[in-house]
Design a protein around this motif. Sequence first.
Motif, PDB file in Angstrom:
ATOM      1  N   LEU A   1       0.898  -0.797   0.293  1.00  0.00           N
ATOM      2  CA  LEU A   1       0.114   0.093  -0.174  1.00  0.00           C
ATOM      3  C   LEU A   1       0.377   1.311  -0.129  1.00  0.00           C
ATOM      4  CD1 LEU A   1      -2.668   1.646   0.752  1.00  0.00           C
ATOM      5  CD2 LEU A   1      -2.568   1.646   2.450  1.00  0.00           C
ATOM      6  N   VAL A   2       0.737   2.000  -0.957  1.00  0.00           N
ATOM      7  CA  VAL A   2       1.104   3.270  -0.945  1.00  0.00           C
ATOM      8  C   VAL A   2       0.025   4.547  -0.399  1.00  0.00           C
ATOM      9  CG1 VAL A   2       2.510   4.978  -2.383  1.00  0.00           C
ATOM     10  CG2 VAL A   2       2.609   2.732  -2.559  1.00  0.00           C
ATOM     11  N   LYS A   3       0.899   5.116   0.720  1.00  0.00           N
ATOM     12  CA  LYS A   3       0.213   6.102   1.043  1.00  0.00           C
ATOM     13  C   LYS A   3      -0.367   7.816   0.318  1.00  0.00           C
ATOM     14  CE  LYS A   3      -0.868   3.929   5.791  1.00  0.00           C
ATOM     15  NZ  LYS A   3      -0.752   3.654   7.289  1.00  0.00           N
ATOM     16  N   GLU A   4      -1.118   7.762   0.417  1.00  0.00           N
ATOM     17  CA  GLU A   4      -0.894  10.084   0.212  1.00  0.00           C
ATOM     18  C   GLU A   4       0.619  10.482   0.492  1.00  0.00           C
ATOM     19  OE1 GLU A   4      -4.022  11.423   1.484  1.00  0.00           O
ATOM     20  OE2 GLU A   4      -5.739  10.722  -0.177  1.00  0.00           O
ATOM     21  N   ASP A   5       1.366  10.389   1.161  1.00  0.00           N
ATOM     22  CA  ASP A   5       2.025  10.981   1.885  1.00  0.00           C
ATOM     23  C   ASP A   5       3.331  10.354   0.713  1.00  0.00           C
ATOM     24  OD1 ASP A   5       2.513   8.468   3.398  1.00  0.00           O
ATOM     25  OD2 ASP A   5       2.883   9.104   5.804  1.00  0.00           O
ATOM     26  N   GLY A   6       3.488   9.138   0.867  1.00  0.00           N
ATOM     27  CA  GLY A   6       4.147   8.718  -0.098  1.00  0.00           C
ATOM     28  C   GLY A   6       5.249   6.975   0.501  1.00  0.00           C
ATOM     29  N   ARG A   7       4.878   7.039   1.577  1.00  0.00           N
ATOM     30  CA  ARG A   7       5.220   6.137   3.237  1.00  0.00           C
ATOM     31  C   ARG A   7       4.890   4.384   2.018  1.00  0.00           C
ATOM     32  NH1 ARG A   7       3.395   6.401   8.262  1.00  0.00           N
ATOM     33  NH2 ARG A   7       1.355   6.827   7.352  1.00  0.00           N
ATOM     34  N   THR A   8       5.395   3.355   2.013  1.00  0.00           N
ATOM     35  CA  THR A   8       4.405   2.266   1.433  1.00  0.00           C
ATOM     36  C   THR A   8       4.794   1.401   2.657  1.00  0.00           C
ATOM     37  OG1 THR A   8       6.253   2.498  -0.921  1.00  0.00           O
ATOM     38  CG2 THR A   8       5.446   0.395   0.140  1.00  0.00           C
ATOM     39  N   VAL A   9       3.296   0.392   2.740  1.00  0.00           N
ATOM     40  CA  VAL A   9       3.321  -0.292   3.561  1.00  0.00           C
ATOM     41  C   VAL A   9       3.241  -1.440   3.177  1.00  0.00           C
ATOM     42  CG1 VAL A   9       1.450  -1.338   5.716  1.00  0.00           C
ATOM     43  CG2 VAL A   9       2.326   1.464   5.237  1.00  0.00           C
ATOM     44  N   GLU A  10       3.839  -2.690   3.193  1.00  0.00           N
ATOM     45  CA  GLU A  10       3.657  -4.056   3.000  1.00  0.00           C
ATOM     46  C   GLU A  10       2.535  -4.523   4.018  1.00  0.00           C
ATOM     47  OE1 GLU A  10       6.304  -7.886   2.810  1.00  0.00           O
ATOM     48  OE2 GLU A  10       7.298  -5.870   1.952  1.00  0.00           O
ATOM     49  N   LEU A  11       1.005  -4.910   2.786  1.00  0.00           N
ATOM     50  CA  LEU A  11       0.094  -5.930   3.214  1.00  0.00           C
ATOM     51  C   LEU A  11       0.908  -7.044   3.181  1.00  0.00           C
ATOM     52  CD1 LEU A  11      -2.446  -3.612   1.546  1.00  0.00           C
ATOM     53  CD2 LEU A  11      -1.656  -3.555   3.465  1.00  0.00           C
ATOM     54  N   TRP A  12       1.681  -7.374   2.496  1.00  0.00           N
ATOM     55  CA  TRP A  12       1.263  -9.232   1.710  1.00  0.00           C
ATOM     56  C   TRP A  12       2.137  -9.923   1.009  1.00  0.00           C
ATOM     57  CZ3 TRP A  12       1.860 -13.923  -0.523  1.00  0.00           C
ATOM     58  CH2 TRP A  12       1.680 -14.946   0.250  1.00  0.00           C
ATOM     59  N   SER A  13       3.468 -10.740   1.966  1.00  0.00           N
ATOM     60  CA  SER A  13       4.530 -10.684   0.800  1.00  0.00           C
ATOM     61  C   SER A  13       4.187 -12.274   0.771  1.00  0.00           C
ATOM     62  CB  SER A  13       5.845 -10.270   1.504  1.00  0.00           C
ATOM     63  OG  SER A  13       6.528 -11.272   0.563  1.00  0.00           O
ATOM     64  N   GLY A  14       4.773 -13.160   0.064  1.00  0.00           N
ATOM     65  CA  GLY A  14       4.925 -14.306  -0.461  1.00  0.00           C
ATOM     66  C   GLY A  14       6.223 -14.937  -0.371  1.00  0.00           C
ATOM     67  N   ILE A  15       7.331 -14.200  -0.017  1.00  0.00           N
ATOM     68  CA  ILE A  15       8.865 -14.434  -0.885  1.00  0.00           C
ATOM     69  C   ILE A  15       9.095 -15.554  -0.493  1.00  0.00           C
ATOM     70  CG2 ILE A  15      10.812 -13.587  -0.546  1.00  0.00           C
ATOM     71  CD1 ILE A  15      10.190 -11.059  -1.684  1.00  0.00           C
ATOM     72  N   LYS A  16       9.020 -15.799   1.185  1.00  0.00           N
ATOM     73  CA  LYS A  16       9.732 -16.192   2.025  1.00  0.00           C
ATOM     74  C   LYS A  16       8.508 -17.811   2.303  1.00  0.00           C
ATOM     75  CE  LYS A  16      12.542 -13.361   4.776  1.00  0.00           C
ATOM     76  NZ  LYS A  16      13.910 -13.324   4.974  1.00  0.00           N
ATOM     77  N   LYS A  17       7.496 -17.657   1.939  1.00  0.00           N
ATOM     78  CA  LYS A  17       5.994 -18.910   1.781  1.00  0.00           C
ATOM     79  C   LYS A  17       6.244 -19.833   1.046  1.00  0.00           C
ATOM     80  CE  LYS A  17       3.043 -15.955   3.777  1.00  0.00           C
ATOM     81  NZ  LYS A  17       3.289 -15.589   5.613  1.00  0.00           N
ATOM     82  N   GLY A  18       6.071 -21.333   1.160  1.00  0.00           N
ATOM     83  CA  GLY A  18       6.112 -22.232  -0.150  1.00  0.00           C
ATOM     84  C   GLY A  18       6.936 -22.775   0.586  1.00  0.00           C
ATOM     85  N   PRO A  19       7.569 -24.134  -0.231  1.00  0.00           N
ATOM     86  CA  PRO A  19       6.480 -24.656  -1.014  1.00  0.00           C
ATOM     87  C   PRO A  19       5.386 -25.445   0.378  1.00  0.00           C
ATOM     88  CG  PRO A  19       8.717 -26.254  -1.021  1.00  0.00           C
ATOM     89  CD  PRO A  19       8.867 -24.513  -0.309  1.00  0.00           C
ATOM     90  N   PRO A  20       4.091 -25.789  -0.315  1.00  0.00           N
ATOM     91  CA  PRO A  20       3.500 -25.864  -2.156  1.00  0.00           C
ATOM     92  C   PRO A  20       3.320 -24.113  -1.802  1.00  0.00           C
ATOM     93  CG  PRO A  20       1.634 -26.885  -0.316  1.00  0.00           C
ATOM     94  CD  PRO A  20       3.167 -26.363   0.465  1.00  0.00           C
ATOM     95  N   ARG A  21       2.954 -24.727  -3.885  1.00  0.00           N
ATOM     96  CA  ARG A  21       3.012 -23.373  -3.951  1.00  0.00           C
ATOM     97  C   ARG A  21       2.393 -22.244  -3.762  1.00  0.00           C
ATOM     98  NH1 ARG A  21       3.951 -22.715 -10.834  1.00  0.00           N
ATOM     99  NH2 ARG A  21       3.797 -20.042 -10.794  1.00  0.00           N
ATOM    100  N   LYS A  22       0.827 -22.770  -3.785  1.00  0.00           N
ATOM    101  CA  LYS A  22       0.076 -22.038  -3.551  1.00  0.00           C
ATOM    102  C   LYS A  22       0.082 -21.212  -2.031  1.00  0.00           C
ATOM    103  CE  LYS A  22      -2.861 -25.670  -0.559  1.00  0.00           C
ATOM    104  NZ  LYS A  22      -3.836 -26.213  -0.159  1.00  0.00           N
ATOM    105  N   LEU A  23       0.917 -21.876  -1.747  1.00  0.00           N
ATOM    106  CA  LEU A  23       1.201 -20.675  -0.205  1.00  0.00           C
ATOM    107  C   LEU A  23       1.438 -19.540  -0.522  1.00  0.00           C
ATOM    108  CD1 LEU A  23       2.442 -23.345   2.611  1.00  0.00           C
ATOM    109  CD2 LEU A  23       0.378 -22.458   2.074  1.00  0.00           C
TER     110      LEU A  23
END
Length: 114
Positions: free
Chosen positions: A75-97
């Motif tokens: 999420l990029v807020k109006e003031d320019g800050r970025t908030v990560e809502l969800w990341s799947g980089i460290k999840k899985g296997p299985p791939r659906k995670l």
Amino acid sequence: MAPKVRKRKAKEPEAKAVNSEDVKANAGVDTLPKRSRVYGRNADAVSQALRRTVANVVVEINPETPRRNSFEVSLVKEDGRTVELWSGIKKGPPRKLKFPEPEKVADMLKSSLV
């Protein structure tokens, strides 16, 4: 010694005439490999869930070149800050995670906007 035989040149396939009807019929067909469609399909599902949750939200899919084999929602807020809502980089296997449930991401968006 055997005589040298000249090999025949391969025939070139004839160019197919393209009808406008064929183009219209195949306009909705995605020709990307299956791997790419999975990420795009999940991105579309998440963006639709976000639009249902917040009416005036602007959703951009891959504004920059994405990291290979990753799926993230920020999420990029109006003031320019970025908030990560969800990341799947460290999840899985299985791939659906590696992919979130769209409703969970929408709930995370609601909580971060409050």
